[in-house]
Design a protein around this motif. Structure first.
Motif, PDB file in Angstrom:
ATOM      1  N   UNK A  97      -2.973  69.695  74.497  1.00  0.00           N
ATOM      2  CA  UNK A  97      -4.250  69.852  75.191  1.00  0.00           C
ATOM      3  C   UNK A  97      -5.413  69.332  74.362  1.00  0.00           C
ATOM      4  N   UNK A  98      -6.390  68.741  75.037  1.00  0.00           N
ATOM      5  CA  UNK A  98      -7.645  68.374  74.377  1.00  0.00           C
ATOM      6  C   UNK A  98      -8.463  69.634  74.137  1.00  0.00           C
ATOM      7  N   UNK A  99      -8.550  70.460  75.167  1.00  0.00           N
ATOM      8  CA  UNK A  99      -9.169  71.777  75.074  1.00  0.00           C
ATOM      9  C   UNK A  99      -8.262  72.772  75.771  1.00  0.00           C
ATOM     10  N   UNK A 100      -8.418  74.020  75.472  1.00  0.00           N
ATOM     11  CA  UNK A 100      -7.508  75.041  75.986  1.00  0.00           C
ATOM     12  C   UNK A 100      -7.539  75.147  77.502  1.00  0.00           C
ATOM     13  N   UNK A 101      -8.691  75.046  78.117  1.00  0.00           N
ATOM     14  CA  UNK A 101      -8.819  75.298  79.545  1.00  0.00           C
ATOM     15  C   UNK A 101      -8.528  74.076  80.417  1.00  0.00           C
ATOM     16  N   UNK A 102      -8.115  72.972  79.838  1.00  0.00           N
ATOM     17  CA  UNK A 102      -7.881  71.756  80.603  1.00  0.00           C
ATOM     18  C   UNK A 102      -6.403  71.556  80.920  1.00  0.00           C
ATOM     19  N   UNK A 103      -6.128  70.538  81.695  1.00  0.00           N
ATOM     20  CA  UNK A 103      -4.745  70.128  81.910  1.00  0.00           C
ATOM     21  C   UNK A 103      -4.268  69.399  80.664  1.00  0.00           C
ATOM     22  N   UNK A 104      -2.974  69.399  80.386  1.00  0.00           N
ATOM     23  CA  UNK A 104      -2.491  68.761  79.157  1.00  0.00           C
ATOM     24  C   UNK A 104      -2.669  67.242  79.173  1.00  0.00           C
ATOM     25  N   UNK A 105      -2.995  66.681  78.010  1.00  0.00           N
ATOM     26  CA  UNK A 105      -3.055  65.231  77.868  1.00  0.00           C
ATOM     27  C   UNK A 105      -1.659  64.637  78.004  1.00  0.00           C
ATOM     28  N   UNK A 106      -0.710  65.244  77.308  1.00  0.00           N
ATOM     29  CA  UNK A 106       0.680  64.791  77.333  1.00  0.00           C
ATOM     30  C   UNK A 106       1.592  65.991  77.464  1.00  0.00           C
ATOM     31  N   UNK A 107       2.703  65.787  78.165  1.00  0.00           N
ATOM     32  CA  UNK A 107       3.761  66.793  78.246  1.00  0.00           C
ATOM     33  C   UNK A 107       5.051  66.145  77.801  1.00  0.00           C
ATOM     34  N   UNK A 108       5.700  66.739  76.804  1.00  0.00           N
ATOM     35  CA  UNK A 108       7.007  66.290  76.348  1.00  0.00           C
ATOM     36  C   UNK A 108       8.016  67.251  76.945  1.00  0.00           C
ATOM     37  N   UNK A 109       8.928  66.723  77.754  1.00  0.00           N
ATOM     38  CA  UNK A 109       9.889  67.575  78.450  1.00  0.00           C
ATOM     39  C   UNK A 109      11.312  67.235  78.032  1.00  0.00           C
ATOM     40  N   UNK A 110      12.135  68.267  77.983  1.00  0.00           N
ATOM     41  CA  UNK A 110      13.556  68.125  77.674  1.00  0.00           C
ATOM     42  C   UNK A 110      14.344  68.670  78.858  1.00  0.00           C
ATOM     43  N   UNK A 111      15.111  67.786  79.504  1.00  0.00           N
ATOM     44  CA  UNK A 111      15.935  68.148  80.655  1.00  0.00           C
ATOM     45  C   UNK A 111      17.393  67.825  80.339  1.00  0.00           C
ATOM     46  N   UNK A 112      18.188  68.785  79.890  1.00  0.00           N
ATOM     47  CA  UNK A 112      19.583  68.510  79.546  1.00  0.00           C
ATOM     48  C   UNK A 112      20.418  67.986  80.713  1.00  0.00           C
ATOM     49  N   UNK A 113      20.082  68.340  81.926  1.00  0.00           N
ATOM     50  CA  UNK A 113      20.855  67.874  83.085  1.00  0.00           C
ATOM     51  C   UNK A 113      20.738  66.370  83.294  1.00  0.00           C
ATOM     52  N   UNK A 114      19.668  65.767  82.810  1.00  0.00           N
ATOM     53  CA  UNK A 114      19.464  64.326  82.980  1.00  0.00           C
ATOM     54  C   UNK A 114      19.967  63.524  81.787  1.00  0.00           C
ATOM     55  N   UNK A 115      20.691  64.155  80.880  1.00  0.00           N
ATOM     56  CA  UNK A 115      21.127  63.500  79.650  1.00  0.00           C
ATOM     57  C   UNK A 115      21.988  62.270  79.917  1.00  0.00           C
ATOM     58  N   UNK A 116      22.840  62.325  80.902  1.00  0.00           N
ATOM     59  CA  UNK A 116      23.736  61.208  81.173  1.00  0.00           C
ATOM     60  C   UNK A 116      23.167  60.225  82.189  1.00  0.00           C
ATOM     61  N   UNK A 117      22.059  60.554  82.812  1.00  0.00           N
ATOM     62  CA  UNK A 117      21.478  59.683  83.837  1.00  0.00           C
ATOM     63  C   UNK A 117      20.289  58.901  83.285  1.00  0.00           C
ATOM     64  N   UNK A 118      19.130  59.541  83.210  1.00  0.00           N
ATOM     65  CA  UNK A 118      17.896  58.870  82.837  1.00  0.00           C
ATOM     66  C   UNK A 118      17.521  59.086  81.383  1.00  0.00           C
ATOM     67  N   UNK A 119      18.116  60.046  80.751  1.00  0.00           N
ATOM     68  CA  UNK A 119      17.734  60.428  79.400  1.00  0.00           C
ATOM     69  C   UNK A 119      17.192  61.835  79.411  1.00  0.00           C
ATOM     70  N   UNK A 120      17.471  62.562  78.372  1.00  0.00           N
ATOM     71  CA  UNK A 120      17.124  63.973  78.310  1.00  0.00           C
ATOM     72  C   UNK A 120      15.623  64.203  78.102  1.00  0.00           C
ATOM     73  N   UNK A 121      14.948  63.277  77.428  1.00  0.00           N
ATOM     74  CA  UNK A 121      13.541  63.480  77.082  1.00  0.00           C
ATOM     75  C   UNK A 121      12.645  62.580  77.922  1.00  0.00           C
ATOM     76  N   UNK A 122      11.431  63.088  78.189  1.00  0.00           N
ATOM     77  CA  UNK A 122      10.433  62.255  78.846  1.00  0.00           C
ATOM     78  C   UNK A 122       9.042  62.726  78.460  1.00  0.00           C
ATOM     79  N   UNK A 123       8.104  61.787  78.472  1.00  0.00           N
ATOM     80  CA  UNK A 123       6.706  62.067  78.183  1.00  0.00           C
ATOM     81  C   UNK A 123       5.914  61.781  79.444  1.00  0.00           C
ATOM     82  N   UNK A 124       5.138  62.757  79.868  1.00  0.00           N
ATOM     83  CA  UNK A 124       4.307  62.607  81.056  1.00  0.00           C
ATOM     84  C   UNK A 124       2.844  62.581  80.636  1.00  0.00           C
TER      85      UNK A 124
END
Length: 116
Positions: free
Chosen positions: A59-86
């Motif tokens: 977050x840039x500031x606490x009350x805002x939406x996140x600048x970046x989200x790093x997500x880990x999805x184990x179910x997508x490990x064999x398809x698109x990749x387990x990690x993604x940045x939004x």
């Protein structure tokens, strides 16, 4: 951790109730976050460990939406990749199997911010 049919299993064979970041994964994420704090871009973060994914928000500031989200999805490990940045708007900026490679998209944007 072993992944069979999208379900995360530990070394003892039991399935986990929630997905979490491993120490090495969290270390890589916190390195990037620390550089962003040093550059004055980020001031806060949040971690969520859910049943199907783990999320690290910067977050840039606490009350805002996140600048970046790093997500880990184990179910997508064999398809698109387990990690993604939004991005802030929810678009997927990068996805893949290797967390350090996925985090490079944030590093590149950080270099542009410091350079200007």
């Amino acid at each position: 951790m072993n992944i069979v049919n999208g379900t995360a299993f530990g070394t003892d064979g039991r399935s986990y109730d929630q997905v979490t970041f491993h120490r090495t994964e969290l270390s890589a994420i916190l390195q990037v976050y620390g550089r962003m704090v040093a550059a004055g871009v980020c001031k806060d973060y949040g971690i969520s460990h859910l049943r199907d994914c783990a999320i690290f928000c910067m977050f840039r500031r606490t009350a805002e939406t996140p600048l970046y989200r790093v997500e880990k999805h184990p179910r997508l490990a064999e398809k698109q990749g387990m990690y993604r940045v939004l991005g802030m708007d929810g678009r997927i900026l990068k996805r893949g199997q290797d967390l350090k490679v996925v985090l490079q998209v944030v590093e590149r944007k950080l270099i542009r911010i410091v350079k200007d």
